[in-house]
Design a protein around this motif. Structure first.
Motif, mmCIF file in Angstrom:
data_model
loop_
_atom_site.group_PDB
_atom_site.id
_atom_site.type_symbol
_atom_site.label_atom_id
_atom_site.label_comp_id
_atom_site.label_asym_id
_atom_site.label_seq_id
_atom_site.Cartn_x
_atom_site.Cartn_y
_atom_site.Cartn_z
ATOM 1 N N VAL A 138 -2.028 89.018 -5.373
ATOM 2 C CA VAL A 138 -1.906 88.908 -6.326
ATOM 3 C C VAL A 138 -0.757 88.260 -6.771
ATOM 4 C CG1 VAL A 138 -1.354 90.420 -8.488
ATOM 5 C CG2 VAL A 138 -2.509 91.458 -7.011
ATOM 6 N N SER A 139 -0.719 87.623 -8.190
ATOM 7 C CA SER A 139 0.555 86.313 -8.551
ATOM 8 C C SER A 139 0.316 86.949 -9.388
ATOM 9 C CB SER A 139 0.508 85.581 -8.170
ATOM 10 O OG SER A 139 1.241 84.101 -8.571
ATOM 11 N N TYR A 140 1.600 87.081 -10.797
ATOM 12 C CA TYR A 140 2.135 87.192 -11.901
ATOM 13 C C TYR A 140 3.094 87.149 -12.995
ATOM 14 C CZ TYR A 140 2.409 89.702 -16.557
ATOM 15 O OH TYR A 140 2.492 89.352 -17.694
ATOM 16 N N ASP A 141 3.128 86.249 -13.670
ATOM 17 C CA ASP A 141 4.502 86.262 -13.900
ATOM 18 C C ASP A 141 4.433 86.143 -15.649
ATOM 19 O OD1 ASP A 141 4.998 83.466 -14.808
ATOM 20 O OD2 ASP A 141 4.310 83.190 -12.685
ATOM 21 N N GLY A 142 5.360 86.009 -16.156
ATOM 22 C CA GLY A 142 4.734 86.527 -18.333
ATOM 23 C C GLY A 142 6.412 87.066 -18.435
#
Length: 206
Positions: free
Chosen positions: A143-147
């Protein structure tokens, strides 16, 4: 013996000296190894941490004084070997506890630098060779997430509480397996989770 004595948890860190002691890179690595691999001696740990066993023993005693490791029974008959095990719970501290004094703020800033570099180093290791090492299934599952979210302080606290509950639920699954003494499934691996949320000035929307 009370239940708390049988199943101790790491204490929240509120003392700047304890925070400095616990965010030493060698001590962080030792604690991680004991959590991941189970009880070990300084000599065994020196296979993974390039520090003399005598120095590792000092670091382990410091971890014990801070409430993060305990002496453990070893599997062998050599009474001269000193075994250690990790106390579950991990590192827990609130920035607010260190904001009231220059020494506290300095300890907090130093700890945050060490922890940020540790997280960044693990991410770099994964990006550099993780997919090739672990294979397609793990690369696809990672999982890789940025927001960006627009929140009030209270909403950010709510977000953090919900995230804590999610991580705790999955942590309970890991702890239940360990408590039952079951053999991990063949495709089970340790997974490093990073979760951070903080105010960000990114320009005007639109």
């Amino acid at each position: 013996m009370t239940t708390d004595e049988q199943h101790p948890q790491t204490p929240p860190m509120t003392d700047p000296q304890v925070l400095r002691a616990m965010t030493h890179p060698v001590r962080l690595r030792l604690y991680e190894l004991l959590v991941a691999e189970g009880p070990a001696t300084a000599a065994r740990l020196s296979r993974y941490v390039p520090v003399a066993p005598g120095s590792l023993s000092y670091h382990l005693r410091t971890l014990a004084a801070c409430g993060f490791v305990l002496e453990a029974e070893g599997p062998g008959t050599d009474g001269r070997e000193r075994w250690w095990r990790a106390v579950p719970g991990g590192m827990r501290f609130s920035s607010a506890d260190f904001a009231g004094s220059p020494g506290g703020r300095e300890a907090l800033a130093a700890a945050q630098r060490v922890l940020a570099e540790r997280r960044a180093a693990r991410l770099r290791e994964w990006e550099a060779g993780g997919p090739a090492r672990w294979g397609e299934d793990w690369a696809d599952a990672a999982v890789s997430y940025d927001g960006l979210l627009r929140l009030t302080p209270d909403e950010l606290r709510e977000f953090g509480t919900e995230l804590d509950a999610l991580l705790e639920r999955w942590g309970d699954r890991t702890r239940a397996r360990a408590a039952a003494g079951t053999t991990p499934e063949p495709d089970t691996e340790q997974v490093f989770v990073i979760a951070q949320a903080f105010p960000f000035e990114g320009g005007t929307e639109g």
